[in-house]
Design an enzyme around this catalytic site. Sequence first.
Site, PDB file in Angstrom:
ATOM      1  N   ASP A  12       3.851   9.553  -1.620  1.00  0.00           N
ATOM      2  CA  ASP A  12       2.655   8.863  -1.128  1.00  0.00           C
ATOM      3  C   ASP A  12       2.411   7.652  -2.014  1.00  0.00           C
ATOM      4  OD1 ASP A  12       0.365   8.470   0.418  1.00  0.00           O
ATOM      5  OD2 ASP A  12      -0.214  10.581   0.295  1.00  0.00           O
ATOM      6  N   HIS A  30       0.815  -1.222   0.000  1.00  0.00           N
ATOM      7  CA  HIS A  30       0.000   0.000   0.000  1.00  0.00           C
ATOM      8  C   HIS A  30       0.844   1.265   0.000  1.00  0.00           C
ATOM      9  CE1 HIS A  30      -4.013  -1.900   0.734  1.00  0.00           C
ATOM     10  NE2 HIS A  30      -3.219  -2.908   1.030  1.00  0.00           N
TER      11      HIS A  30
HETATM   12  P1  ADP Z   1      -2.810   7.727   4.360  1.00  0.00           P
HETATM   13  O1  ADP Z   1      -3.318   6.326   4.185  1.00  0.00           O
HETATM   14  O2  ADP Z   1      -1.329   7.870   4.146  1.00  0.00           O
HETATM   15  O3  ADP Z   1      -3.259   8.397   5.627  1.00  0.00           O
HETATM   16  P2  ADP Z   1      -4.660   8.394   2.211  1.00  0.00           P
HETATM   17  O4  ADP Z   1      -4.924   9.705   1.547  1.00  0.00           O
HETATM   18  O5  ADP Z   1      -4.383   7.272   1.295  1.00  0.00           O
HETATM   19  O6  ADP Z   1      -3.444   8.629   3.203  1.00  0.00           O
HETATM   20  O7  ADP Z   1      -5.892   7.951   3.119  1.00  0.00           O
HETATM   21  C1  ADP Z   1      -6.283   8.721   4.201  1.00  0.00           C
HETATM   22  C2  ADP Z   1      -7.722   8.393   4.587  1.00  0.00           C
HETATM   23  O8  ADP Z   1      -7.939   8.931   5.898  1.00  0.00           O
HETATM   24  C3  ADP Z   1      -8.748   9.071   3.670  1.00  0.00           C
HETATM   25  O9  ADP Z   1      -9.863   8.233   3.528  1.00  0.00           O
HETATM   26  C4  ADP Z   1      -9.102  10.350   4.422  1.00  0.00           C
HETATM   27  O10 ADP Z   1     -10.414  10.819   4.181  1.00  0.00           O
HETATM   28  C5  ADP Z   1      -8.909   9.953   5.864  1.00  0.00           C
HETATM   29  N1  ADP Z   1      -8.407  11.112   6.631  1.00  0.00           N
HETATM   30  C6  ADP Z   1      -7.255  11.759   6.449  1.00  0.00           C
HETATM   31  N2  ADP Z   1      -7.163  12.810   7.288  1.00  0.00           N
HETATM   32  C7  ADP Z   1      -8.284  12.810   8.009  1.00  0.00           C
HETATM   33  C8  ADP Z   1      -8.804  13.670   9.030  1.00  0.00           C
HETATM   34  N3  ADP Z   1      -8.136  14.743   9.452  1.00  0.00           N
HETATM   35  N4  ADP Z   1     -10.011  13.363   9.565  1.00  0.00           N
HETATM   36  C9  ADP Z   1     -10.676  12.282   9.121  1.00  0.00           C
HETATM   37  N5  ADP Z   1     -10.260  11.464   8.149  1.00  0.00           N
HETATM   38  C10 ADP Z   1      -9.076  11.724   7.599  1.00  0.00           C
END
Ligand code: ADP
Length: 459
Positions: A362, A154
Site C-alpha cells: 500500500d 500516491h
Molecule cells: P485506498 O486509497 O487504497 O483505498 P486508503 O486507506 O489510503 O486506501 O484510503 C481509503 C479511504 O477510503 C479511507 O479514507 C477510508 O476511510 C475510505 N474507505 C475505505 N473503505 C471504505 C468503506 N468500506 N466504506 C467507506 N469508506 C471507505
Amino acid sequence: MGRLIAISNRTAADPGARAGGLAVAVWESLKSTGGVWFGWSGDLVGQPSRSVRVLKDDGVEFVLTDLSHEEHDQYYLQYANSVLWPVFHYRVDLAAFDSDAFQVYAAVNQRIANLVAERLQEGDSVWVHDYHFLLMGDSLRRAGWDGSIGFFLHIPFPPPEVFRALPEHQWIARAMCGFSVIGFQSQQDRSNFTRYLIEDCKGKDLGDGVFEAFNTTIKIEAYPIGIDAKSFEEAATTQKAAKASERIGRFLGGRNLVIGVDRMDYSKGLPERFEAVGRLFDDYPETHGSVSVTQIAPPSRSKVDEYRELRQTLDRLAGRINGDYGDLDWIPLRYLARSYEREELAGLFRIARVGLVTPLRDGMNLVCKEFVMAQDEADPGVLILSEFAGAAEQLKAAVLVNPHDTRKMAEAINHALTMPLDERKQRWEALRDVVTKQDIAWWRKKFLKDLESLQVDQG
Ligand code: ADP
C-alpha cells in the site's frame, strides 16, 4: 508565491467530492493561493476534445476536460489501472501489458499538458498528482513550460527489478525527470526510484535529496501523506458514530470486535487476512464465542475479472470459517460488501478492540490512521498493521505483521486481544502523536515548501 496549479485525474469540482484526504488538502492549498485545478470532468464523449469546462468556486478555478471513450478505455482503464496499478503494487503477474494503451496514455498526458500550458503564467507552481500523469513533467516541458513542476505519487514505487518489467520503463523514468520535485509516500519508495535512476539512468546523488539525471536536477523526497486527524477524531464522537457503535454493539453482545475496512482490491491482502482469522480460531480455541471479526469491503472496479475472483475467494473463505466455527448465536467472521459514511466508520473503529490493516502493498494507507484517531483514550484498541504499508514507517508503535505469514498474523490478533490496558494506552499514545503531528496540513506544507524553495532558487 504565485498561483498553485494542481493537476489530477479526478478533481473536487463537485463539493460532495471534497471529503477525501487528497481532495481536502489540494482544495485548501488552492483556496489560499487562488489556484487552478485541472482534471477530467468525469464525462465521456465521442472524440478527444480540446474544449474545456471552467467552473469557479470560492476563488478556485476548475478547468475540466472530457475524455473520449477510447481515451477512457486505453489511458484510464487499461494503462493506468491494469498496467501501472498492478506493477507499482509489485504484481507483475496481474499486469495486462499493452503498448497501444501506452500510446493513448502518453497522448492524454500531452493533451492535458497543452491545455494547462496555455493557461500558465510566470511564477505559477504546478503540482501534479499520481500515476495517471507520470509523463506530465516531460509533456509540460514539450508544451513550453519551464517553471517548476512538483509531482506526488500516491501509490508505491516498485524496486527497479520490478519496474523494469514495464516495457516502457525507460521512457517513463526519463519523462519523470521533467519534474522538479518528486514526492513519494515512503523512504522505501523513494529509494526504489533513486536506485533505478542510479542503476539505469547514470543518475547521481548530489546530496540533500537532490539527484542529477538526464542533464537536469530533481529534488526527490518522501512526504508521507496524513489525514485530517482532528476532524476524524471529532467524527468518532458524533451522533452518527454513536449510532453505528450502538448498532454493531447489539450484534456483538459483549464480544470483542476485530475490524477491517478496505476497498476491495487485490493489494489489500483480504484472502490472507481471512486465512489468518481461520487460523486464529484453529489455534486459539479460547477465542470461540468471544470474538467477532467484521470486514467491510465494498466492491471496486468490478468490471475487472480479478475483482470478481477476489470476491469469490472471500465468500468461500468466510463460508468455510463460519461453517466450521459458527454457532446458533455467534458469527465468527462477517463480511459486508458495502461502504459506510465516514462518521459511521469512525464509530465502528472506536468500539473495535482490534483494527486489522494488512495490505500486501500500500502506498500509505489512511484507514490505519483513521483507526488511531477514532479510539477512546481511556480504552484504546490495538492496531495491527502490515509492514508493507507505507504507514508502517511512521506507525512503529502498531503491532507490525507480515501479511503473508498467516500463522504469525493469527498470533498477533490473539496478542492484541489479550494486551493489557497499560500497553494498549502506551502504544496508542505514540501512534496518536504521529498521526496528529504529521497530518494532512503538515504533508501539504512540507511538499509545497520544497516546491517553492526551488522556485526561489531558480528565480
Ligand atoms: P485506498 O486509497 O487504497 O483505498 P486508503 O486507506 O489510503 O486506501 O484510503 C481509503 C479511504 O477510503 C479511507 O479514507 C477510508 O476511510 C475510505 N474507505 C475505505 N473503505 C471504505 C468503506 N468500506 N466504506 C467507506 N469508506 C471507505
